[in-house]
Enzyme design. Structure first.
Site, short mmCIF file in Angstrom:
data_model
loop_
_atom_site.label_atom_id
_atom_site.label_comp_id
_atom_site.label_asym_id
_atom_site.label_seq_id
_atom_site.Cartn_x
_atom_site.Cartn_y
_atom_site.Cartn_z
CD GLU A 21 -2.81 -1.08 2.44
OE1 GLU A 21 -4.02 -0.81 2.30
OE2 GLU A 21 -2.27 -1.33 3.55
CE1 TYR A 53 -18.75 23.52 -6.24
CE2 TYR A 53 -20.16 24.45 -4.55
CZ TYR A 53 -19.88 24.22 -5.88
OH TYR A 53 -20.72 24.69 -6.84
CD GLU A 73 -9.29 3.66 11.67
OE1 GLU A 73 -9.93 2.64 12.01
OE2 GLU A 73 -8.34 3.62 10.86
CE LYS A 99 -6.66 1.51 2.65
NZ LYS A 99 -5.61 0.83 3.46
#
Length: 122
Positions: A21, A53, A73, A99
């Site tokens: 990863e 935005y 997190e 993910k």
């Protein structure tokens, strides 16, 4: 409170616990719900009276694509903290970090973390 949604913003980053990863990277989808009083912008029709935005998207892009975290997190917390610090009109926000294809042996669509933070949480 009014809400502004940024949904399924796609970025490529190097977050995760597994070596592949952090070496190969992968796609992340981030969604935000920004709690903002939009009445002034609705009356003035001026972006100065709301949260851009486009600017929030760029803030997310820089964090996801240039910083590295082991956990969704931690990435979610960083996004929430920076966005609340940068945009004073946001009273609270919800961050959903997805993910889509984590390297886990099994069949599923995605894994995700969702957090909600308020200005008072800073």
């Amino acid at each position: 409170m009014d809400k502004i949604y940024l949904t399924n913003c796609e970025f490529y980053g190097f977050h995760g616990v597994l070596p592949e990863e952090t070496t190969l990277g992968q796609r992340f989808n981030i969604s935000l719900v920004l709690e903002v009083d939009t009445k002034a912008a609705g009356i003035s029709d001026d972006v100065k009276d709301t949260v851009s935005y486009a600017e929030v998207f760029e803030t997310m892009r820089v964090i996801v694509e240039t910083e590295r975290y082991l956990l969704l997190e931690a990435l979610s917390e960083r996004l929430a903290t920076v966005i609340l610090q940068r945009y004073a009109l946001i009273a609270a926000l919800t961050v959903t970090t997805v993910k889509p294809r984590p390297p886990i042996n099994g069949h599923f669509d995605s894994v995700a973390v969702e957090i909600r933070r308020e200005r008072g949480d800073l």
